[in-house]
Scaffold this motif. Sequence first.
Motif, PDB file in Angstrom:
ATOM      1  N   LYS A  79       0.817  -1.215   0.000  1.00  0.00           N
ATOM      2  CA  LYS A  79       0.000   0.000   0.000  1.00  0.00           C
ATOM      3  C   LYS A  79       0.845   1.257   0.000  1.00  0.00           C
ATOM      4  O   LYS A  79       0.371   2.335  -0.332  1.00  0.00           O
ATOM      5  N   LEU A  80       2.102   1.129   0.374  1.00  0.00           N
ATOM      6  CA  LEU A  80       3.019   2.270   0.407  1.00  0.00           C
ATOM      7  C   LEU A  80       3.816   2.416  -0.887  1.00  0.00           C
ATOM      8  O   LEU A  80       4.698   3.257  -0.982  1.00  0.00           O
ATOM      9  N   MET A  81       3.526   1.580  -1.884  1.00  0.00           N
ATOM     10  CA  MET A  81       4.283   1.594  -3.125  1.00  0.00           C
ATOM     11  C   MET A  81       3.408   2.013  -4.303  1.00  0.00           C
ATOM     12  O   MET A  81       2.192   1.845  -4.274  1.00  0.00           O
ATOM     13  N   ILE A  83       3.963   2.463  -8.906  1.00  0.00           N
ATOM     14  CA  ILE A  83       4.839   2.377 -10.072  1.00  0.00           C
ATOM     15  C   ILE A  83       4.634   3.654 -10.872  1.00  0.00           C
ATOM     16  O   ILE A  83       3.497   4.047 -11.144  1.00  0.00           O
ATOM     17  N   HIS A  84       5.738   4.292 -11.238  1.00  0.00           N
ATOM     18  CA  HIS A  84       5.674   5.579 -11.927  1.00  0.00           C
ATOM     19  C   HIS A  84       6.373   5.488 -13.283  1.00  0.00           C
ATOM     20  O   HIS A  84       7.565   5.206 -13.346  1.00  0.00           O
ATOM     21  N   ILE A  85       5.618   5.709 -14.349  1.00  0.00           N
ATOM     22  CA  ILE A  85       6.185   5.803 -15.700  1.00  0.00           C
ATOM     23  C   ILE A  85       6.517   7.279 -15.886  1.00  0.00           C
ATOM     24  O   ILE A  85       5.627   8.131 -15.865  1.00  0.00           O
ATOM     25  N   ASP A  86       7.805   7.576 -16.041  1.00  0.00           N
ATOM     26  CA  ASP A  86       8.208   8.976 -15.993  1.00  0.00           C
ATOM     27  C   ASP A  86       9.007   9.469 -17.193  1.00  0.00           C
ATOM     28  O   ASP A  86       9.474  10.600 -17.200  1.00  0.00           O
ATOM     29  N   GLY A  87       9.162   8.648 -18.219  1.00  0.00           N
ATOM     30  CA  GLY A  87       9.917   9.133 -19.361  1.00  0.00           C
ATOM     31  C   GLY A  87       9.943   8.147 -20.506  1.00  0.00           C
ATOM     32  O   GLY A  87       9.411   7.036 -20.424  1.00  0.00           O
ATOM     33  N   LEU A  88      10.590   8.571 -21.567  1.00  0.00           N
ATOM     34  CA  LEU A  88      10.754   7.764 -22.767  1.00  0.00           C
ATOM     35  C   LEU A  88      12.217   7.885 -23.172  1.00  0.00           C
ATOM     36  O   LEU A  88      12.698   8.984 -23.450  1.00  0.00           O
ATOM     37  N   ILE A  89      12.941   6.772 -23.137  1.00  0.00           N
ATOM     38  CA  ILE A  89      14.358   6.758 -23.470  1.00  0.00           C
ATOM     39  C   ILE A  89      14.589   5.704 -24.545  1.00  0.00           C
ATOM     40  O   ILE A  89      14.257   4.538 -24.350  1.00  0.00           O
ATOM     41  N   ASP A  90      15.176   6.129 -25.670  1.00  0.00           N
ATOM     42  CA  ASP A  90      15.442   5.221 -26.789  1.00  0.00           C
ATOM     43  C   ASP A  90      14.207   4.420 -27.178  1.00  0.00           C
ATOM     44  O   ASP A  90      14.245   3.204 -27.314  1.00  0.00           O
ATOM     45  N   HIS A  96       9.603   3.246 -12.679  1.00  0.00           N
ATOM     46  CA  HIS A  96      10.242   3.009 -11.386  1.00  0.00           C
ATOM     47  C   HIS A  96       9.211   2.492 -10.388  1.00  0.00           C
ATOM     48  O   HIS A  96       8.064   2.932 -10.405  1.00  0.00           O
ATOM     49  N   LEU A  97       9.650   1.600  -9.516  1.00  0.00           N
ATOM     50  CA  LEU A  97       8.866   1.194  -8.359  1.00  0.00           C
ATOM     51  C   LEU A  97       9.286   2.135  -7.235  1.00  0.00           C
ATOM     52  O   LEU A  97      10.461   2.207  -6.884  1.00  0.00           O
ATOM     53  N   PRO A 108      14.611   4.775  -6.191  1.00  0.00           N
ATOM     54  CA  PRO A 108      13.507   3.940  -6.676  1.00  0.00           C
ATOM     55  C   PRO A 108      14.071   2.815  -7.550  1.00  0.00           C
ATOM     56  O   PRO A 108      15.145   2.952  -8.131  1.00  0.00           O
ATOM     57  N   HIS A 109      13.366   1.715  -7.627  1.00  0.00           N
ATOM     58  CA  HIS A 109      13.813   0.567  -8.415  1.00  0.00           C
ATOM     59  C   HIS A 109      13.367   0.737  -9.861  1.00  0.00           C
ATOM     60  O   HIS A 109      12.182   0.897 -10.144  1.00  0.00           O
TER      61      HIS A 109
END
Length: 191
Positions: A79-81, A83-90, A96-97, A108-109
């Motif tokens: 509940k404290l986690m 997942i964040h999609i934060d960019g586009l690379i290649d 990140h988790l 972040p993982h």
Amino acid sequence: MIKIKYKYTQEIRQAQFVHLLILVDESEERQLVVITDKSTAMNISATYESQKRSMTRRLFFERSALFVAMSLIPEEMKKLMYIHIDGLIDSQYHAHLVRRNADINEEPHELRISEAVLLSIVSGIPLYIDDHLWRIQSTPHIANANGTSIPTNTLPLPMLKKALQEAIDSENYEMAKVLNEEIQNRFPGEK
């Protein structure tokens, strides 16, 4: 951040080993299209379908390594986690988790986008995307549509080249120009 979820998997008919993961916002008005391989798409689809089944029918999937690993994490911790999609690379989405209220020094993982989607399905950890990235990468979600729009900046070079050739062959020079510019911007010197 915008909360999103996995909706379904779609095959690209012209490229049998390439599949699409369709992620939608909570209102299912817009979608993010993620390109992946057939094996990963089938795994995510099967896992999603197994989550909807009764407990006895899910037994096979619950023995997978991911299910075992997630069962070791207490529900309070999940509940404290998020997942964040934060960019586009290649041409790949970057995820990140993240642990809410984490120590400033805690990193972040990093996750591949397919891992992020699978982890969200298995664990129930919510999946979010950066607002700006959502605005520029998402397209309208049309239920039961015959096709899906894919942002050109997520296409790998072989798919871009194939699409460019098809645009030239069909005399769609406006599309050919857009595709050629994308190739030149991402792969300078590529012909």
